[in-house]
Design a protein around this motif. Structure first.
Motif, PDB file in Angstrom:
ATOM      1  N   LYS A  48       5.931 -10.350  14.165  1.00 50.17           N
ATOM      2  CA  LYS A  48       5.347 -11.512  13.501  1.00 50.17           C
ATOM      3  C   LYS A  48       6.346 -12.658  13.384  1.00 50.17           C
ATOM      4  O   LYS A  48       6.025 -13.828  13.622  1.00 50.17           O
ATOM      5  CB  LYS A  48       4.825 -11.107  12.115  1.00 50.17           C
ATOM      6  CG  LYS A  48       3.572 -10.242  12.139  1.00 50.17           C
ATOM      7  CD  LYS A  48       3.181  -9.826  10.723  1.00 50.17           C
ATOM      8  CE  LYS A  48       1.876  -9.025  10.726  1.00 50.17           C
ATOM      9  NZ  LYS A  48       0.701  -9.880  11.058  1.00 50.17           N
ATOM     10  N   LEU A  78      -1.309   1.638   9.458  1.00 51.13           N
ATOM     11  CA  LEU A  78      -0.507   1.235  10.610  1.00 51.13           C
ATOM     12  C   LEU A  78      -0.767   2.162  11.802  1.00 51.13           C
ATOM     13  O   LEU A  78      -1.001   3.330  11.641  1.00 51.13           O
ATOM     14  CB  LEU A  78       0.974   1.244  10.224  1.00 51.13           C
ATOM     15  CG  LEU A  78       1.381   0.282   9.101  1.00 51.13           C
ATOM     16  CD1 LEU A  78       2.861   0.396   8.813  1.00 51.13           C
ATOM     17  CD2 LEU A  78       1.037  -1.150   9.450  1.00 51.13           C
ATOM     18  N   SER A 122       0.811  -1.217   0.000  1.00 51.67           N
ATOM     19  CA  SER A 122       0.000   0.000   0.000  1.00 51.67           C
ATOM     20  C   SER A 122       0.844   1.268   0.000  1.00 51.67           C
ATOM     21  O   SER A 122       0.327   2.356  -0.224  1.00 51.67           O
ATOM     22  CB  SER A 122      -0.924   0.010   1.220  1.00 51.67           C
ATOM     23  OG  SER A 122      -0.153   0.031   2.411  1.00 51.67           O
ATOM     24  N   THR A 149       5.559   6.407   8.606  1.00 50.63           N
ATOM     25  CA  THR A 149       4.815   5.143   8.532  1.00 50.63           C
ATOM     26  C   THR A 149       5.762   3.982   8.249  1.00 50.63           C
ATOM     27  O   THR A 149       5.653   2.908   8.859  1.00 50.63           O
ATOM     28  CB  THR A 149       3.738   5.214   7.439  1.00 50.63           C
ATOM     29  OG1 THR A 149       2.840   6.283   7.729  1.00 50.63           O
ATOM     30  CG2 THR A 149       2.951   3.915   7.369  1.00 50.63           C
ATOM     31  N   ASP A 192       3.486  -8.543   3.558  1.00 46.23           N
ATOM     32  CA  ASP A 192       2.208  -8.574   2.832  1.00 46.23           C
ATOM     33  C   ASP A 192       1.027  -8.806   3.777  1.00 46.23           C
ATOM     34  O   ASP A 192      -0.111  -8.500   3.426  1.00 46.23           O
ATOM     35  CB  ASP A 192       2.244  -9.671   1.761  1.00 46.23           C
ATOM     36  CG  ASP A 192       3.156  -9.307   0.611  1.00 46.23           C
ATOM     37  OD1 ASP A 192       3.533  -8.108   0.492  1.00 46.23           O
ATOM     38  OD2 ASP A 192       3.519 -10.210  -0.171  1.00 46.23           O
ATOM     39  N   SER A 193       1.310  -9.360   4.968  1.00 45.76           N
ATOM     40  CA  SER A 193       0.210  -9.673   5.890  1.00 45.76           C
ATOM     41  C   SER A 193      -0.077  -8.512   6.852  1.00 45.76           C
ATOM     42  O   SER A 193      -0.967  -8.626   7.697  1.00 45.76           O
ATOM     43  CB  SER A 193       0.563 -10.915   6.713  1.00 45.76           C
ATOM     44  OG  SER A 193       1.644 -10.647   7.594  1.00 45.76           O
ATOM     45  N   LEU A 194       0.661  -7.407   6.705  1.00 43.80           N
ATOM     46  CA  LEU A 194       0.431  -6.283   7.608  1.00 43.80           C
ATOM     47  C   LEU A 194      -0.932  -5.660   7.371  1.00 43.80           C
ATOM     48  O   LEU A 194      -1.397  -5.563   6.226  1.00 43.80           O
ATOM     49  CB  LEU A 194       1.506  -5.207   7.411  1.00 43.80           C
ATOM     50  CG  LEU A 194       2.922  -5.540   7.915  1.00 43.80           C
ATOM     51  CD1 LEU A 194       3.859  -4.390   7.575  1.00 43.80           C
ATOM     52  CD2 LEU A 194       2.926  -5.799   9.411  1.00 43.80           C
ATOM     53  N   ASP A 195      -1.579  -5.202   8.443  1.00 45.14           N
ATOM     54  CA  ASP A 195      -2.850  -4.509   8.331  1.00 45.14           C
ATOM     55  C   ASP A 195      -2.621  -3.006   8.240  1.00 45.14           C
ATOM     56  O   ASP A 195      -1.819  -2.442   8.990  1.00 45.14           O
ATOM     57  CB  ASP A 195      -3.725  -4.799   9.567  1.00 45.14           C
ATOM     58  CG  ASP A 195      -4.115  -6.267   9.654  1.00 45.14           C
ATOM     59  OD1 ASP A 195      -4.320  -6.869   8.584  1.00 45.14           O
ATOM     60  OD2 ASP A 195      -4.168  -6.801  10.777  1.00 45.14           O
ATOM     61  N   PHE A 196      -3.281  -2.351   7.313  1.00 43.19           N
ATOM     62  CA  PHE A 196      -3.167  -0.890   7.159  1.00 43.19           C
ATOM     63  C   PHE A 196      -4.506  -0.240   7.428  1.00 43.19           C
ATOM     64  O   PHE A 196      -5.549  -0.839   7.198  1.00 43.19           O
ATOM     65  CB  PHE A 196      -2.668  -0.568   5.735  1.00 43.19           C
ATOM     66  CG  PHE A 196      -1.185  -0.656   5.616  1.00 43.19           C
ATOM     67  CD1 PHE A 196      -0.394   0.474   5.723  1.00 43.19           C
ATOM     68  CD2 PHE A 196      -0.552  -1.881   5.402  1.00 43.19           C
ATOM     69  CE1 PHE A 196       0.980   0.390   5.604  1.00 43.19           C
ATOM     70  CE2 PHE A 196       0.806  -1.976   5.304  1.00 43.19           C
ATOM     71  CZ  PHE A 196       1.595  -0.816   5.403  1.00 43.19           C
TER      72      PHE A 196
END
Length: 488
Positions: free
Chosen positions: A432, A488, A408, A421, A482-486
């Motif tokens: 993680k 942040l 993103s 960010t 790729d698994s990070l939630d945005f």
């Protein structure tokens, strides 16, 4: 006694079954638990009225192994050290079992000879024409030894009279140097305000011209420059200061030049890379930690001093007549404990001596070459992958520093908000990877460069990494990213 050996054999089998020297890539680097939960699992409480059976003791050891970090895992690149050399480990086992102290020939006849041999070999490796040395409990202590020697050289009377009434002594170190110099200035009574922090360049190397100006300014202020700490392999960027350029400044100013080569000193074993330490013959002292890149078991730290053979002894001796008797039946020059600040001192020299004795400088140098080659391969891979951003285009050593850019954030304008960010990404990915246990890579900021968190991956000699290992590292970080939630 038979039961004692039987228990030790059980522990050896446990270590072998766990393969702690080279943990399987499929195994976890760490089985992470939060402190409260871990304290319950291990039951760290002590009840001195309760004794345990050998079976219970083995189970305790099994739990400790399970929940400890496996530094011998090829995906442990979190610190400046990693796994350990098998011959170094053998040396550690033998010295711990013999349980002796390094201070006199009387109680450590073989080990006093071995420490002397290692020190003479280090003097040769780093091109010191003559001198002395000592093993100490870590690089921080080695650096402080050097600073104390420099003070003694300024005025030997400081040892008895203290520094009362003398101009303040001033030490110099770079922005990117190890924090131990601050602790040394505090412990020695010099004071943090008399530790001058010298500007470093964009690659983390001390600026010789800035050092020269700082020394001139300090003299004009009525203070006395006495010690400069250069670095070979800074903690974060792995930068190597220009020894010759700094030696020119120190020689002109009459100031002691020490090199903190705790990390980068191992490069001296490599024919390809020992030029990183060009000019080492001009140093007054040097600290090297074979327990870092080289893989000697912790702890293994060496200080060598150029020139006067007896300077360490003159500076540190306390003449304890109950230990260093002058009328022994053997040559008391082998009683070297009085040149140390410590009394009881672990036998650390045997670990690195056995490694050098069995493998030789050439074989260990090839392991250094591989670590450097894998670091360059990682650098090239990250350069060619748009999902990563290097902190520097090129690195001098095996510390590779970089950012991962989540999907993103790609293709956006790189405003300060964008960077703020991005600085949050490495800690989140680190969380993680630790909770999964698949790998460990450190992260850190460089506040003096106005740079926030980035990954610092450190490649060492043990375990020996391959290109496939590096590729797996990159793929795993991408998967976490790729698994990070945005947002942040």
């Amino acid at each position: 006694m038979a039961d004692d050996w039987a228990f030790l054999e059980r522990i050896y089998k446990l270590l072998r079954d766990e393969d702690v020297l080279a943990t399987s890539p499929e195994a976890s680097v760490v089985d992470f638990k939060f402190p409260d939960e871990l304290a319950r699992i291990i039951d760290v409480s002590l009840d001195t009225k309760v004794s345990r059976t050998a079976d219970e003791a083995e189970e305790i050891c099994r739990l400790v192994l399970r929940y400890s970090v496996k530094t011998g895992h090829r995906y442990f690149c979190n610190q400046l050290f990693g796994g350990c050399d098998v011959y170094g480990l053998a040396g550690a086992w033998i010295t711990d079992a013999l349980n002796t102290s390094q201070y006199t020939f009387e109680v450590a006849p073989v080990f006093t000879l071995i420490e002397d041999t290692i020190i003479r070999k280090c003097l040769e490796l780093f091109n010191f024409s003559e001198g002395d040395g000592i093993f100490s409990p870590g690089g921080s202590m080695s650096n402080m030894y050097a600073m104390i020697l420099a003070r003694f050289k300024v005025n030997p009377k400081f040892k008895c009279m203290g520094m009362f009434g003398s101009p303040p002594l001033v030490a110099f170190t770079s922005q990117d140097a190890h924090y131990s110099l601050k602790k040394a200035a505090h412990w020695m009574g010099i004071g943090l305000n008399n530790l001058e922090v010298v500007e470093s360049d964009e690659r983390g190397r001390m600026c010789p011209e800035a050092l020269k100006k700082a020394i001139v300014r300090v003299k004009e202020e009525g203070r006395r420059p006495f010690f400069v700490n250069a670095t070979a392999g800074t903690t974060v960027l792995g930068a190597f200061d220009d020894i010759n350029a700094l030696a020119d400044v120190c020689q002109e100013a009459g100031v002691w030049l020490h090199l903190d080569a705790c990390l980068g000193g191992t490069a001296i074993l490599s024919e390809k890379h020992k030029n990183l330490l060009r000019g080492s013959e001009r140093l007054n002292s040097l600290a090297w930690n074979p327990h870092k890149t080289l893989g000697a078991p912790l702890q293994c730290s060496i200080l060598i001093v150029s020139g006067e053979k007896n300077l360490l002894h003159k500076c540190n001796c306390a003449n304890a007549d109950y230990l260093f008797q002058q009328d022994k039946f053997y040559d008391i020059s082998y009683d070297t404990g009085d040149k140390s600040f410590q009394c009881g001192r672990k036998v650390d020299s045997f670990k690195v001596w056995l490694m050098l004795k069995v493998r030789g400088v050439n074989e260990l140098g090839l392991k250094v070459d591989n670590a450097m080659e894998m670091s360059q391969y990682l650098t090239n891979r990250l350069k060619s992958n748009s999902t990563f951003r290097l902190v520097l285009d090129e690195f001098q050593y095996t510390n590779i520093c970089f950012w991962y850019i989540p999907k993103s954030m790609r293709g956006q304008e790189e405003t300060q908000e964008w960077w703020n960010t991005l600085y949050k990404v490495a800690p989140l990915i680190k969380e993680k990877m630790v909770k999964k246990g698949s790998m460990m890579v450190g992260f850190c900021p460089l506040p003096h460069k106005n740079v926030g968190n980035f990954f610092r991956m450190v490649i060492t000699c043990y375990p020996t990494l391959t290109r496939n290992d590096v590729d797996c590292f990159i793929a795993e970080i991408e998967q976490f990213g790729d698994s990070l939630d945005f947002p942040l």
